[in-house]
Design an enzyme around this catalytic site. Structure first.
Site, short mmCIF file in Angstrom:
data_model
loop_
_atom_site.label_atom_id
_atom_site.label_comp_id
_atom_site.label_asym_id
_atom_site.label_seq_id
_atom_site.Cartn_x
_atom_site.Cartn_y
_atom_site.Cartn_z
N CYS A 1 0.83 -1.21 0.00
CA CYS A 1 0.00 0.00 0.00
C CYS A 1 0.86 1.25 0.00
O CYS A 1 0.57 2.23 -0.71
CB CYS A 1 -0.92 -0.01 1.21
SG CYS A 1 -2.04 1.41 1.31
N CYS B 1 -6.32 -3.86 6.91
CA CYS B 1 -7.45 -2.92 6.88
C CYS B 1 -8.63 -3.45 6.08
O CYS B 1 -9.77 -3.12 6.37
CB CYS B 1 -7.01 -1.56 6.36
SG CYS B 1 -6.57 -1.53 4.61
#
Length: 374
Positions: A109, A208
């Site tokens: 990410c 997440c």
């Protein structure tokens, strides 16, 4: 060497909705920079994430980020990067597990979203830098080049997950929390003093996009289940499983072997083979790795020339180990001074020269120490 210039900059502060990014944005604004806050909408259906999810993609998180920006007194926007996140992080995560590897989605990410998609958009809009709440430090050398270094407080250092950043990205990165020796309690106290409601918000720990923390269930829902064999090192069948993707190298629990080993010692996952859907288990000492090869290197500055001695970190919260490393084309060969355990293809290895991050690469294969016959 000196810290990055403090001349006023146009800064885009990535605000996850947590305390670290909120304090980082507040410090950047207090330093005189022209700061704009942005929350990245990384889930196409954030309302489907349960209340209290310890990730960073819920509607609650975006609201927390907005409230923090209002208190700081900076403009705030929500940018939809859900499709890019799905392609570059979530699908990559699934594909890596399907191939029998163990990826790090946070590292991916940072590489693909926060310091590629976000940074590129920020620069196109005229911003000078992207600010995040990571604990790491960017240092500017006398020749103007940038280096990434560990945070001043090793206990909170997050340079491992930033080891994918190249020099161009470092030139536009700002980490206001990295060069201060403050405990997390002091960061929370600072947030409270600033009137930020996130002062006591729990840290995010889960992946997440897997809000309930059930990675195996998440993967099973996307890859399906397929019964396969659990084997010992001789190839003898010890049990069955519902999908090789549900295991990681070094795993001990949940093996469902059904009976203890002949020597009475616990068994660990040694190998995952997606081709024939088998999982091989063995004793702990069979996990000892003496060398590895890694691909897709990314350097935080110039690439190393010739073999060198470094320290290496193999997981986000792991310790350092001494290595020698050499680069041949796009392949990095690493030898460990002392064997290490639990090293899996797909993980990242990050090399350090003192506190400086040299770069990172993705582990492709490992060489194990010979286990003495009993």
């Amino acid at each position: 060497m000196t810290q990055t210039s403090q001349r006023p900059l146009r800064v885009l502060a990535a605000m996850s909705g947590g305390v670290d990014s909120a304090v980082a944005a507040a410090r950047a604004a207090e330093a005189g920079h022209d700061v704009t806050g942005v929350h990245l909408a990384l889930s196409a259906n954030p309302q489907s994430f349960r209340t209290g999810a310890r990730g960073c993609c819920t509607i609650e998180d975006s609201r927390d980020a907005r409230r923090a920006a209002d208190i700081i007194g900076i403009p705030f926007y929500v940018w939809d990067l859900a499709e890019r996140f799905r392609e570059d992080v979530v699908e990559d995560f699934i594909a890596e597990y399907e191939a029998g590897r163990t990826p790090n989605p946070c590292l991916r990410c940072n590489e693909k979203i926060k310091f590629a998609a976000l940074l590129d958009k920020a620069l196109a809009l005229g911003f000078d830098a992207v600010c995040t709440g990571h604990y790491a430090t960017v240092v500017t050398r006398e020749d103007g080049s940038r280096e990434l270094h560990r945070a001043s407080d090793m206990a909170k250092d997050q340079s491992y997950v930033l080891g994918v950043l190249d020099e161009r990205q470092l030139a536009h990165a700002m980490f206001p929390l990295g060069d201060t020796l403050t405990t997390k309690g002091e960061i929370r106290a600072e947030a409270e003093q600033r009137g930020l409601a996130v002062a006591n918000k729990p840290d995010s720990h889960d992946i997440c996009f897997i809000a309930d923390g059930d990675t195996q269930g998440f993967l099973a829902g996307r890859l399906g289940t397929a019964e396969g064999d659990i084997l010992d090192e001789s190839g003898a069948k010890l049990g069955t499983h519902d999908g090789a993707f549900g295991f990681t190298i070094g795993q001990r629990k949940g093996l469902r072997i059904g009976h203890p080993a002949a020597d009475g010692k616990p068994r660990y996952v040694l190998d995952i083979s997606p081709v024939d859907n088998t999982v091989t288990v063995g004793p702990a000492e069979a996990l000892d790795v003496t060398a590895l090869t890694a691909i897709k290197p990314r350097w935080c500055g110039a690439a190393p020339t010739g073999p060198g001695t470094y320290t290496a970190q193999l997981r986000a919260h792991g310790g350092e180990t001494e290595v020698t490393a050499s680069l041949d084309g796009g392949e990095l060969t690493v030898h460990f001074t002392e064997p290490v355990r639990g090293v899996a293809p797909g993980q990242a290895i990050v090399l350090y020269d003192g506190s400086r991050v040299v770069g990172s690469a993705t582990i492709a294969s490992t060489s194990r120490a010979a286990v003495p016959a009993v």
